[in-house]
Design a protein around this motif. Structure first.
Motif, PDB file in Angstrom:
ATOM      1  N   GLN A   1     -16.045   4.435   0.605  1.00  0.00           N
ATOM      2  CA  GLN A   1     -14.820   4.409   1.397  1.00  0.00           C
ATOM      3  C   GLN A   1     -15.103   5.018   2.762  1.00  0.00           C
ATOM      4  OE1 GLN A   1     -11.889   6.672  -0.826  1.00  0.00           O
ATOM      5  NE2 GLN A   1     -11.085   4.831  -1.810  1.00  0.00           N
ATOM      6  N   SER A   2     -14.593   4.377   3.796  1.00  0.00           N
ATOM      7  CA  SER A   2     -14.738   4.946   5.134  1.00  0.00           C
ATOM      8  C   SER A   2     -13.480   5.697   5.562  1.00  0.00           C
ATOM      9  CB  SER A   2     -15.051   3.841   6.155  1.00  0.00           C
ATOM     10  OG  SER A   2     -13.982   2.917   6.228  1.00  0.00           O
ATOM     11  N   TRP A   3     -12.424   5.620   4.761  1.00  0.00           N
ATOM     12  CA  TRP A   3     -11.189   6.330   5.096  1.00  0.00           C
ATOM     13  C   TRP A   3     -10.403   6.644   3.835  1.00  0.00           C
ATOM     14  CZ3 TRP A   3      -6.219   4.193   4.190  1.00  0.00           C
ATOM     15  CH2 TRP A   3      -6.208   2.860   3.771  1.00  0.00           C
ATOM     16  N   ARG A   4      -9.532   7.635   3.966  1.00  0.00           N
ATOM     17  CA  ARG A   4      -8.655   8.027   2.868  1.00  0.00           C
ATOM     18  C   ARG A   4      -7.370   8.578   3.484  1.00  0.00           C
ATOM     19  NH1 ARG A   4     -11.831  11.806  -0.642  1.00  0.00           N
ATOM     20  NH2 ARG A   4     -12.898   9.873  -1.238  1.00  0.00           N
ATOM     21  N   LEU A   5      -6.245   8.261   2.882  1.00  0.00           N
ATOM     22  CA  LEU A   5      -4.951   8.732   3.385  1.00  0.00           C
ATOM     23  C   LEU A   5      -4.347   9.693   2.362  1.00  0.00           C
ATOM     24  CD1 LEU A   5      -3.014   8.266   5.825  1.00  0.00           C
ATOM     25  CD2 LEU A   5      -1.725   6.753   4.322  1.00  0.00           C
ATOM     26  N   HIS A   6      -4.166  10.929   2.783  1.00  0.00           N
ATOM     27  CA  HIS A   6      -3.598  11.963   1.919  1.00  0.00           C
ATOM     28  C   HIS A   6      -2.100  12.083   2.210  1.00  0.00           C
ATOM     29  CE1 HIS A   6      -7.630  13.456   0.765  1.00  0.00           C
ATOM     30  NE2 HIS A   6      -7.954  13.122   2.003  1.00  0.00           N
ATOM     31  N   LEU A   7      -1.295  11.941   1.183  1.00  0.00           N
ATOM     32  CA  LEU A   7       0.148  12.114   1.300  1.00  0.00           C
ATOM     33  C   LEU A   7       0.513  13.472   0.712  1.00  0.00           C
ATOM     34  CD1 LEU A   7       3.071  11.108   1.773  1.00  0.00           C
ATOM     35  CD2 LEU A   7       2.966  10.100  -0.520  1.00  0.00           C
ATOM     36  N   VAL A   8       1.150  14.312   1.524  1.00  0.00           N
ATOM     37  CA  VAL A   8       1.536  15.655   1.093  1.00  0.00           C
ATOM     38  C   VAL A   8       3.057  15.729   1.088  1.00  0.00           C
ATOM     39  CG1 VAL A   8       1.221  18.125   1.436  1.00  0.00           C
ATOM     40  CG2 VAL A   8      -0.560  16.524   2.199  1.00  0.00           C
TER      41      VAL A   8
ATOM     42  N   ALA B   1      10.475  16.973   4.687  1.00  0.00           N
ATOM     43  CA  ALA B   1       9.220  16.748   5.398  1.00  0.00           C
ATOM     44  C   ALA B   1       8.259  15.930   4.549  1.00  0.00           C
ATOM     45  CB  ALA B   1       8.572  18.072   5.767  1.00  0.00           C
ATOM     46  N   THR B   2       7.563  15.025   5.219  1.00  0.00           N
ATOM     47  CA  THR B   2       6.460  14.279   4.609  1.00  0.00           C
ATOM     48  C   THR B   2       5.278  14.376   5.561  1.00  0.00           C
ATOM     49  OG1 THR B   2       7.998  12.709   3.594  1.00  0.00           O
ATOM     50  CG2 THR B   2       5.682  12.055   3.729  1.00  0.00           C
ATOM     51  N   VAL B   3       4.146  14.844   5.065  1.00  0.00           N
ATOM     52  CA  VAL B   3       2.965  15.013   5.905  1.00  0.00           C
ATOM     53  C   VAL B   3       1.873  14.076   5.407  1.00  0.00           C
ATOM     54  CG1 VAL B   3       1.245  16.629   6.805  1.00  0.00           C
ATOM     55  CG2 VAL B   3       3.570  17.432   6.290  1.00  0.00           C
ATOM     56  N   ILE B   4       1.295  13.336   6.318  1.00  0.00           N
ATOM     57  CA  ILE B   4       0.138  12.508   5.964  1.00  0.00           C
ATOM     58  C   ILE B   4      -1.069  13.029   6.736  1.00  0.00           C
ATOM     59  CG2 ILE B   4       1.585  10.504   5.480  1.00  0.00           C
ATOM     60  CD1 ILE B   4      -0.813  10.284   8.371  1.00  0.00           C
ATOM     61  N   ILE B   5      -2.230  12.957   6.099  1.00  0.00           N
ATOM     62  CA  ILE B   5      -3.494  13.340   6.731  1.00  0.00           C
ATOM     63  C   ILE B   5      -4.471  12.188   6.533  1.00  0.00           C
ATOM     64  CG2 ILE B   5      -5.387  14.991   6.799  1.00  0.00           C
ATOM     65  CD1 ILE B   5      -3.481  17.083   5.649  1.00  0.00           C
ATOM     66  N   LEU B   6      -4.848  11.570   7.619  1.00  0.00           N
ATOM     67  CA  LEU B   6      -5.805  10.470   7.584  1.00  0.00           C
ATOM     68  C   LEU B   6      -7.207  11.038   7.715  1.00  0.00           C
ATOM     69  CD1 LEU B   6      -6.426   7.407   7.605  1.00  0.00           C
ATOM     70  CD2 LEU B   6      -6.175   7.473  10.101  1.00  0.00           C
ATOM     71  N   GLN B   7      -8.028  10.840   6.701  1.00  0.00           N
ATOM     72  CA  GLN B   7      -9.423  11.295   6.694  1.00  0.00           C
ATOM     73  C   GLN B   7     -10.314  10.095   6.989  1.00  0.00           C
ATOM     74  OE1 GLN B   7     -10.632  13.080   2.992  1.00  0.00           O
ATOM     75  NE2 GLN B   7     -12.676  13.614   3.719  1.00  0.00           N
ATOM     76  N   VAL B   8     -11.121  10.202   8.032  1.00  0.00           N
ATOM     77  CA  VAL B   8     -11.950   9.092   8.498  1.00  0.00           C
ATOM     78  C   VAL B   8     -13.381   9.571   8.659  1.00  0.00           C
ATOM     79  CG1 VAL B   8     -12.330   7.417  10.347  1.00  0.00           C
ATOM     80  CG2 VAL B   8      -9.998   8.050   9.715  1.00  0.00           C
ATOM     81  N   GLY B   9     -14.336   8.817   8.147  1.00  0.00           N
ATOM     82  CA  GLY B   9     -15.741   9.129   8.366  1.00  0.00           C
ATOM     83  C   GLY B   9     -16.091   9.016   9.833  1.00  0.00           C
TER      84      GLY B   9
END
Length: 451
Positions: free
Chosen positions: A113-120, A133-141
């Protein structure tokens, strides 16, 4: 299958030796009077949007025996496989910052995977948020793109469908090769490796002589912040009105650099016991304008900016910092510097793998001299018109990665009229991160930023 460029490959190769340079981009959404989106709602949004974003349909594939650089291939996995749900119901903002610190220790394997989306979900007390509140964190290589590319991916995911960023390929990602062409390119890389290496070193030698013929930024004595980094991470995230981060007529970047310089100078006097005028400098990423030819997806060079902590007058200090920043932008884009940077493009992949491995095995953990005490990143992510299932984006943040020799990073990330101050360190290097963050925020808001 398009070949991974050398400057992007160093991030991928570094992962195999324990290096973590994934990029993490945060967006905080506010549902105001409505309910927060459920995990199913967010999954439906991502599944509808991600297939139309070229940068989110790629992964890496290694070549036979690692003889050449990996290739970008199409990632046919379902978007839901990239989505991770984190339920922090009942947790406060301090606990969320601890969660982010833990998340920064994770690394993507870009062959999967080159990316992952974390939903908090469920965090209470999120700054500048009125409702749920909804927080997203996009993790990208990092091999996929640079910080500006991550911003484009964020906007493509959460901007209105008619936004022009949706569907535009990221820089540095040409059309994929056929299987036969991939085999031919791998054979060519193997056969021409000695010639490519010789040409690259000859080009680099000539370019280096030209670079050294011009004035270069001076190195500085190492401080307590220029130490080895541990695996643990501590973060602080403080969104604030943009006008509080902009001093007088200066840009937010210059204002932020001035505030960082003042606080670091104060910190080094108090903690390191430094006396007299201190030389304080920061490493600053400099994005290459589109007019410059550049094969890699990461279109960034690092510059060294003098923070002029010895100048007492705030206005004069910011003026000198702006001049230093502009001088570095000019220097980083001169032809000798660009030739030197491009020379490495022809270094064969096995040599780059070996050098990366040796670099991590023989890390310079505590240098005597450094280019700067910290890294400062400033990114504008555009208008605050991003939406997630009806919820409105209130602020964004990012977390510049640490490396041995620079154990604290300062990030300033703008969305609309809000700028988020993001600090990252490891506890062994700066145990008083909360106090340092408060000092920085007070400096940004203080009277020295009025004139």
């Amino acid at each position: 299958m398009a070949r991974l460029e050398m400057k992007d490959a160093v991030y991928h190769f570094g992962r195999d030796h324990g290096g973590s340079s994934d990029q993490f981009a945060l967006l905080a959404f506010d549902s105001v009077d409505g309910p927060a989106p459920t995990f199913a709602d967010v999954r439906a949004h991502v599944e509808a949007r991600a297939p139309g974003i070229p940068g989110l349909r790629l992964r890496l594939k290694e070549t036979l025996w690692g003889l050449d650089y990996p290739r970008w291939v199409r990632d046919d996995s379902a978007p839901r496989e990239h989505l991770v749900d984190h339920d922090l119901a009942g947790q406060n903002w301090d606990r969320f910052e601890e969660f982010v610190g833990e998340l920064l220790r994770t690394r993507l394997d870009m062959r999967a995977q080159s990316w992952r989306l974390h939903l908090v979900r469920g965090v209470h007390g999120v700054p500048r948020v009125q409702g749920a509140a909804t927080v997203i964190i996009l993790q990208v290589g990092h091999a996929l793109t640079d910080g500006l590319g991550v911003t484009r991916l964020l906007r493509a995911l959460f901007a209105a469908p008619e936004d022009r960023t949706v569907g535009i390929p990221l820089p540095g990602h040409p059309a994929q090769d056929t299987r036969i062409r991939t085999w031919l390119n791998t054979a060519r890389a193997l056969l021409c490796a000695p010639v490519d290496l010789a040409i690259s070193r000859w080009t680099a030698s000539r370019a280096l002589r030209a670079v050294l013929a011009t004035p270069l930024p001076s190195s500085l004595p190492a401080s307590s912040l220029n130490c080895a980094v541990s695996s643990a991470r501590t973060v602080r995230i403080v969104p604030m009105p943009a006008e509080q981060c902009r001093a007088g007529s200066s840009t937010i970047t210059v204002s932020a650099l001035a505030a960082v310089g003042t606080c670091l100078s104060r910190y080094l006097r108090d903690v390191d016991g430094r006396e007299g005028d201190l030389d304080v400098a920061a490493m600053v990423p400099i994005a290459l304008p589109p007019r410059f030819a550049w094969a890699a997806a990461n279109r960034v060079l690092m510059g060294t900016v003098d923070l002029h902590a010895d100048i007492e007058d705030p206005h004069d200090r910011r003026k000198q910092i702006a001049r230093s920043l502009e001088q570095e932008r000019v220097r980083a884009t001169t032809e000798p510097v660009l030739r030197l940077a491009r020379a490495d493009d022809r270094v064969p992949a096995p040599i780059v793998r070996y050098v990366q491995g040796r670099r991590f095995r023989h890390r310079i953990r505590n240098p005597d001299r450094v280019a700067g005490q910290t890294t400062v990143v400033s990114v504008n992510r555009g208008a605050a018109d991003l939406r997630l299932c009806g919820a409105r984006a209130r602020f964004t943040a990012g977390f510049p990665f640490l490396e041995d020799g620079r154990a604290v990073t300062h990030g300033f990330f703008g969305l609309g009229e809000t700028v988020t101050v993001s600090l990252v360190t490891c506890p062994t290097a700066l145990p008083s991160l909360r106090a340092h963050t408060e000092d920085l925020v007070n400096e940004l808001r203080g009277p020295s930023n009025v004139g």
